[in-house]
Design an enzyme around this catalytic site. Sequence first.
Site, PDB file in Angstrom:
ATOM      1  N   LYS A   1      38.644  36.266  38.088  1.00 26.08           N
ATOM      2  CA  LYS A   1      37.271  36.788  38.120  1.00 26.08           C
ATOM      3  C   LYS A   1      36.718  37.053  36.715  1.00 26.08           C
ATOM      4  O   LYS A   1      35.507  36.938  36.497  1.00 26.08           O
ATOM      5  CB  LYS A   1      37.228  38.084  38.942  1.00 26.08           C
ATOM      6  CG  LYS A   1      37.574  37.902  40.412  1.00 26.08           C
ATOM      7  CD  LYS A   1      37.717  39.251  41.113  1.00 26.08           C
ATOM      8  CE  LYS A   1      38.086  39.097  42.568  1.00 26.08           C
ATOM      9  NZ  LYS A   1      38.340  40.392  43.237  1.00 26.08           N
TER      10      LYS A   1
ATOM     11  N   VAL B   1      46.480  40.080  43.089  1.00 25.50           N
ATOM     12  CA  VAL B   1      47.413  40.474  44.143  1.00 25.50           C
ATOM     13  C   VAL B   1      48.645  39.577  44.231  1.00 25.50           C
ATOM     14  O   VAL B   1      49.553  39.868  45.013  1.00 25.50           O
ATOM     15  CB  VAL B   1      46.716  40.553  45.518  1.00 25.50           C
ATOM     16  CG1 VAL B   1      45.691  41.669  45.528  1.00 25.50           C
ATOM     17  CG2 VAL B   1      46.107  39.220  45.910  1.00 25.50           C
TER      18      VAL B   1
ATOM     19  N   TYR C   1      41.173  47.494  39.903  1.00 24.46           N
ATOM     20  CA  TYR C   1      40.706  47.954  41.218  1.00 24.46           C
ATOM     21  C   TYR C   1      40.334  49.432  41.146  1.00 24.46           C
ATOM     22  O   TYR C   1      39.805  49.894  40.135  1.00 24.46           O
ATOM     23  CB  TYR C   1      41.761  47.667  42.292  1.00 24.46           C
ATOM     24  CG  TYR C   1      42.176  46.222  42.385  1.00 24.46           C
ATOM     25  CD1 TYR C   1      41.227  45.200  42.468  1.00 24.46           C
ATOM     26  CD2 TYR C   1      43.520  45.867  42.362  1.00 24.46           C
ATOM     27  CE1 TYR C   1      41.609  43.873  42.564  1.00 24.46           C
ATOM     28  CE2 TYR C   1      43.916  44.540  42.461  1.00 24.46           C
ATOM     29  CZ  TYR C   1      42.948  43.553  42.553  1.00 24.46           C
ATOM     30  OH  TYR C   1      43.332  42.246  42.643  1.00 24.46           O
TER      31      TYR C   1
ATOM     32  N   TYR D   1      35.305  29.987  45.296  1.00 25.51           N
ATOM     33  CA  TYR D   1      35.990  31.271  45.102  1.00 25.51           C
ATOM     34  C   TYR D   1      37.489  31.157  45.393  1.00 25.51           C
ATOM     35  O   TYR D   1      38.333  31.554  44.572  1.00 25.51           O
ATOM     36  CB  TYR D   1      35.345  32.329  45.994  1.00 25.51           C
ATOM     37  CG  TYR D   1      36.051  33.660  45.985  1.00 25.51           C
ATOM     38  CD1 TYR D   1      36.069  34.448  44.842  1.00 25.51           C
ATOM     39  CD2 TYR D   1      36.705  34.135  47.126  1.00 25.51           C
ATOM     40  CE1 TYR D   1      36.721  35.674  44.827  1.00 25.51           C
ATOM     41  CE2 TYR D   1      37.359  35.360  47.118  1.00 25.51           C
ATOM     42  CZ  TYR D   1      37.363  36.121  45.967  1.00 25.51           C
ATOM     43  OH  TYR D   1      38.017  37.320  45.950  1.00 25.51           O
TER      44      TYR D   1
ATOM     45  N   SER E   1      42.727  37.575  41.516  1.00 28.37           N
ATOM     46  CA  SER E   1      41.558  38.268  40.956  1.00 28.37           C
ATOM     47  C   SER E   1      41.482  38.238  39.431  1.00 28.37           C
ATOM     48  O   SER E   1      40.430  38.543  38.869  1.00 28.37           O
ATOM     49  CB  SER E   1      41.530  39.731  41.434  1.00 28.37           C
ATOM     50  OG  SER E   1      41.159  39.801  42.782  1.00 28.37           O
TER      51      SER E   1
END
Length: 321
Positions: free
Chosen positions: A80, A275, A257, A205, A77
């Site tokens: 992103k 993660v 998060y 992705y 992530s």
Amino acid sequence: MNAMSNAEVIDHEFNRLREKLPLWLQENRRFCRDGKVASYIPELSKASGNHLGIHIIDASGRSLSAGDCGVAFTMQSISKVFTLLLALMDRGEEAVFDKVGMEPTGDQFNSMLKLELVQPSIPFNPMINAGAIVISSLINGSGPAEKSERTLQFFRLLAGNNKLDFDNDVYRTESASADLNRSMAYFLKDKGVLACPVDEVLEVYFKHCSINATCSDLARMALVLASGGRDPVTGAALIPRRYVQIAKTFMITCGMYNASGQFAIQVGLPAKSGVAGGILTLVPGKYGIGVFGPALNPKGNSSAGVRLLETLSKEMNWSLF
């Protein structure tokens, strides 16, 4: 007695970091046992939960490392942040934020609850999975291969490392085990948020999530953000300052998060976790920082990595607040 010059203050701070960083890392390594390595992506479960590493680079190019900072891991992530920047550079703010919102959710990063409950059915922000899937669809390219290659080249540019590459084993296992992400994508496709075929968007992705990096790569990418989008070596503008501002704001509000508020209070720096155990963070105008610790707390963030950053922020008085 004369006050220290700005350069002397910076040198004093860097020297303290050099002296204390190994000690602070060892003090926080014990928190590895409080976490668990991610297993829902099978390939990630092979990581050692005892690893903890950090790399710090300053605006002049000086760097410090401690712990297991040479171990490679996938960005997950963390990527992103940079696909958001690429989409903004490709499409502009209006087009991007027509498809994804700007607000924290308070939910798990892989939740699709609010997609169904809140209208219009666009993801709340680009840092959750649903939002990052939409952002992946907005990267320019004739198909998933070209979009993924453009993304990889952009990451290489920011990291100053032409050897960055995809981890194909992680990519394959992530794609094979991604039923929930597929569900989100098909929901978004049904609502007209995704214009591209679902499998093509998910390929982009999963590919950017599977880009391998080390702590030093993350630190170098973070330093570009800390420098307002400029290359720390050449001074060349790589990213418009406005888009860096947007990205750093999302990092503060959504980057950790549904523990982002707690992290803002305890650490007070823009950050993004993944993660696989990575955390990218920065001290604006000063440092880019990369951390790796694959044992995760219940919110999906590196258990020891978060604790190490808390120590650094408090000892060095880095909080923006």
